[in-house]
Design a protein around this motif. Structure first.
Motif, PDB file in Angstrom:
ATOM      1  N   VAL A   1      -1.871 -18.871 -14.021  1.00 30.73           N
ATOM      2  CA  VAL A   1      -2.272 -17.461 -14.098  1.00 30.73           C
ATOM      3  C   VAL A   1      -1.243 -16.707 -14.939  1.00 30.73           C
ATOM      4  CG1 VAL A   1      -2.781 -15.371 -12.783  1.00 30.73           C
ATOM      5  CG2 VAL A   1      -3.381 -17.615 -11.853  1.00 30.73           C
ATOM      6  N   ASP A   2      -1.717 -15.832 -15.829  1.00 30.93           N
ATOM      7  CA  ASP A   2      -0.830 -15.085 -16.719  1.00 30.93           C
ATOM      8  C   ASP A   2       0.207 -14.271 -15.936  1.00 30.93           C
ATOM      9  OD1 ASP A   2      -0.348 -13.926 -19.565  1.00 30.93           O
ATOM     10  OD2 ASP A   2      -0.546 -12.161 -18.273  1.00 30.93           O
ATOM     11  N   CYS A   3       1.435 -14.198 -16.482  1.00 31.49           N
ATOM     12  CA  CYS A   3       2.547 -13.544 -15.793  1.00 31.49           C
ATOM     13  C   CYS A   3       2.254 -12.078 -15.478  1.00 31.49           C
ATOM     14  CB  CYS A   3       3.810 -13.662 -16.653  1.00 31.49           C
ATOM     15  SG  CYS A   3       5.316 -13.091 -15.822  1.00 31.49           S
TER      16      CYS A   3
ATOM     17  N   GLU B   1       3.615 -18.418 -12.647  1.00 35.53           N
ATOM     18  CA  GLU B   1       2.754 -18.627 -13.816  1.00 35.53           C
ATOM     19  C   GLU B   1       2.719 -20.107 -14.187  1.00 35.53           C
ATOM     20  OE1 GLU B   1       2.170 -16.761 -18.287  1.00 35.53           O
ATOM     21  OE2 GLU B   1       4.198 -17.073 -17.547  1.00 35.53           O
ATOM     22  N   LEU B   2       3.895 -20.752 -14.157  1.00 33.17           N
ATOM     23  CA  LEU B   2       3.965 -22.174 -14.497  1.00 33.17           C
ATOM     24  C   LEU B   2       3.193 -23.028 -13.493  1.00 33.17           C
ATOM     25  CD1 LEU B   2       5.278 -24.296 -16.383  1.00 33.17           C
ATOM     26  CD2 LEU B   2       7.200 -24.377 -14.778  1.00 33.17           C
TER      27      LEU B   2
ATOM     28  N   GLU C   1      -8.875 -15.675  -9.757  1.00 30.04           N
ATOM     29  CA  GLU C   1      -7.431 -15.789  -9.994  1.00 30.04           C
ATOM     30  C   GLU C   1      -6.640 -15.276  -8.799  1.00 30.04           C
ATOM     31  OE1 GLU C   1      -6.424 -13.872 -13.673  1.00 30.04           O
ATOM     32  OE2 GLU C   1      -6.640 -15.740 -14.805  1.00 30.04           O
ATOM     33  N   ALA C   2      -7.124 -14.209  -8.186  1.00 31.72           N
ATOM     34  CA  ALA C   2      -6.454 -13.668  -7.004  1.00 31.72           C
ATOM     35  C   ALA C   2      -6.524 -14.680  -5.852  1.00 31.72           C
ATOM     36  CB  ALA C   2      -7.091 -12.341  -6.585  1.00 31.72           C
ATOM     37  N   VAL C   3      -7.701 -15.307  -5.678  1.00 32.43           N
ATOM     38  CA  VAL C   3      -7.844 -16.316  -4.628  1.00 32.43           C
ATOM     39  C   VAL C   3      -6.933 -17.503  -4.912  1.00 32.43           C
ATOM     40  CG1 VAL C   3      -9.441 -17.905  -3.485  1.00 32.43           C
ATOM     41  CG2 VAL C   3     -10.220 -15.615  -4.149  1.00 32.43           C
ATOM     42  N   HIS C   4      -6.920 -17.936  -6.156  1.00 36.92           N
ATOM     43  CA  HIS C   4      -6.063 -19.062  -6.567  1.00 36.92           C
ATOM     44  C   HIS C   4      -4.594 -18.761  -6.246  1.00 36.92           C
ATOM     45  CE1 HIS C   4      -4.571 -21.766 -10.140  1.00 36.92           C
ATOM     46  NE2 HIS C   4      -4.133 -22.177  -8.974  1.00 36.92           N
ATOM     47  N   LEU C   5      -4.123 -17.593  -6.635  1.00 31.73           N
ATOM     48  CA  LEU C   5      -2.724 -17.228  -6.401  1.00 31.73           C
ATOM     49  C   LEU C   5      -2.433 -17.125  -4.909  1.00 31.73           C
ATOM     50  CD1 LEU C   5       0.030 -16.397  -7.498  1.00 31.73           C
ATOM     51  CD2 LEU C   5      -0.785 -14.030  -7.595  1.00 31.73           C
TER      52      LEU C   5
ATOM     53  N   LYS D   1       1.979 -10.266 -11.806  1.00 27.62           N
ATOM     54  CA  LYS D   1       2.682  -9.026 -11.428  1.00 27.62           C
ATOM     55  C   LYS D   1       1.714  -8.040 -10.778  1.00 27.62           C
ATOM     56  CE  LYS D   1       5.422  -5.217 -13.353  1.00 27.62           C
ATOM     57  NZ  LYS D   1       6.025  -4.659 -14.589  1.00 27.62           N
ATOM     58  N   TYR D   2       0.543  -7.874 -11.394  1.00 30.22           N
ATOM     59  CA  TYR D   2      -0.470  -6.962 -10.846  1.00 30.22           C
ATOM     60  C   TYR D   2      -0.949  -7.424  -9.473  1.00 30.22           C
ATOM     61  CZ  TYR D   2      -5.168  -5.147 -10.031  1.00 30.22           C
ATOM     62  OH  TYR D   2      -6.282  -4.599  -9.445  1.00 30.22           O
ATOM     63  N   LEU D   3      -1.217  -8.724  -9.349  1.00 23.38           N
ATOM     64  CA  LEU D   3      -1.754  -9.240  -8.079  1.00 23.38           C
ATOM     65  C   LEU D   3      -0.719  -9.173  -6.960  1.00 23.38           C
ATOM     66  CD1 LEU D   3      -3.788 -12.331  -9.350  1.00 23.38           C
ATOM     67  CD2 LEU D   3      -4.692 -10.174  -8.462  1.00 23.38           C
ATOM     68  N   LEU D   4       0.541  -9.438  -7.265  1.00 21.43           N
ATOM     69  CA  LEU D   4       1.577  -9.351  -6.228  1.00 21.43           C
ATOM     70  C   LEU D   4       1.710  -7.909  -5.730  1.00 21.43           C
ATOM     71  CD1 LEU D   4       4.397 -11.718  -7.575  1.00 21.43           C
ATOM     72  CD2 LEU D   4       2.734 -12.172  -5.767  1.00 21.43           C
ATOM     73  N   ASN D   5       1.645  -6.963  -6.641  1.00 20.46           N
ATOM     74  CA  ASN D   5       1.669  -5.547  -6.230  1.00 20.46           C
ATOM     75  C   ASN D   5       0.453  -5.218  -5.363  1.00 20.46           C
ATOM     76  OD1 ASN D   5       4.057  -4.960  -7.595  1.00 20.46           O
ATOM     77  ND2 ASN D   5       3.009  -4.399  -9.481  1.00 20.46           N
ATOM     78  N   LYS D   6      -0.689  -5.779  -5.743  1.00 17.31           N
ATOM     79  CA  LYS D   6      -1.920  -5.559  -4.976  1.00 17.31           C
ATOM     80  C   LYS D   6      -1.804  -6.163  -3.580  1.00 17.31           C
ATOM     81  CE  LYS D   6      -6.913  -6.499  -5.176  1.00 17.31           C
ATOM     82  NZ  LYS D   6      -8.003  -7.050  -6.034  1.00 17.31           N
ATOM     83  N   PHE D   7      -1.299  -7.397  -3.492  1.00 16.31           N
ATOM     84  CA  PHE D   7      -1.129  -8.059  -2.193  1.00 16.31           C
ATOM     85  C   PHE D   7      -0.176  -7.266  -1.304  1.00 16.31           C
ATOM     86  CE2 PHE D   7      -1.952 -12.535  -4.167  1.00 16.31           C
ATOM     87  CZ  PHE D   7      -3.291 -12.209  -4.304  1.00 16.31           C
TER      88      PHE D   7
END
Length: 299
Positions: A91-93, A86-87, A45-49, A97-103
């Protein structure tokens, strides 16, 4: 059948490629560097985003309309939001949020968030989406793999100062198109625009501003100095040199968002009238930086 399949693939590989377009339309290049990400093997999911973010970012600086007026976005930047992502990705909203903070913690992105949207910038956009090289230039590179190249600041042609007595001037239109921001170290190529082009764009885009009737040596030197300083700023913001298109985008942003610069305004406290701005005011690196940051917008 295997031979037929291989032949089809070979033919497809020989087809000329299109250059990536602004706004994520058309083809895009994706560097294999993405496989080096620490989450590449264990977080699909992180790679996809992350791939979606790279493909959504603007390939070149562009002005986009928003609820707050036109906004100048950098190369590698785009406007989005968690619900929109998400749309678009599925990937769930909350996961987004978690992945954007991680990035952001990993230094991969930076964000400016408003109540309406988020301006998201890919910090090392060029690592994943390098500037496109036309097909014929790729072929030349394959034929001459050891030719050294280096980036340079492009300054309007007759405003340049000769760096050496042996400088080679090349006015070929083909050369300008194929390599607008690079040169062979032993050869310097003149850009395809002049100080007159800079002034013409100024008059065309900001007709309300103070006009100028002649290009003095002082003004030519001012354009040359500004171009060099603006390129340093633009490289920090967009990872690109400052070009004639950058100049036009800068003026267009002012025409929409900085109307106060183009009007005579009475000062009730002093009884004087503040005069509208002229070319010299816009050829200032601090003015350019503050406009890019939104600090000069109409209040």
């Amino acid at each position: 059948m295997a031979n037929v399949s291989s032949l089809a693939k070979a033919r497809e590989a020989r087809r000329p490629q299109e250059s990536p377009n602004i706004g994520g339309k058309g083809y895009a290049l994706l560097h294999r560097k993405i496989t080096e990400l620490p989450f590449y093997r264990n977080d699909s999911e992180a790679v996809h985003l992350w791939v979606h973010i790279i493909l959504s970012a603007n390939y070149a600086p562009t002005v986009v309309p928003t609820e707050f007026g036109d906004m100048l976005l950098r190369r590698g930047e785009f406007i989005t939001g968690r619900n929109k992502l998400e749309l678009e990705t599925g990937v769930d909203c909350n996961r987004i949020k978690y992945l954007l903070n991680k990035f952001e913690k990993m230094g991969m992105i930076s964000r400016i968030t408003t109540k309406k949207f988020t301006r998201l910038f890919v910090v090392k956009y060029d690592d994943y989406q390098p500037n496109f090289v036309p097909t014929e230039c790729q072929q030349n590179s394959i034929a001459n793999p050891d030719t050294p190249r280096a980036s340079v600041e492009v300054v309007p042609s007759e405003c340049q100062q000769s760096a050496t007595a042996n400088e080679l001037n090349n006015n070929s239109i083909t050369n300008v198109i194929e390599s607008p921001s690079v040169i062979v170290k032993a050869e310097k190529k003149k850009p395809s625009f002049s100080c007159e082009d800079v002034v013409s764009a100024y008059h065309e885009i900001l007709p309300e501003a103070k006009g100028i009737r002649a290009l003095s040596d002082k003004r030519r030197n001012l354009i040359r100095t500004f171009w060099a300083k603006a390129s340093k700023i633009t490289r920090q913001l967009d990872s690109e040199p400052f070009t004639l298109d950058s100049w036009k985008a800068y003026l267009k942003y002012i025409s929409t968002n900085c109307r106060w610069m183009l009007e005579d305004r009475p000062d009730s406290r002093s009884g004087k009238t503040w005069q509208k701005k002229g070319l010299e005011y816009f050829l200032n690196d601090e003015t350019y930086l503050q406009v890019r940051e939104g600090a000069k917008d109409d209040r």
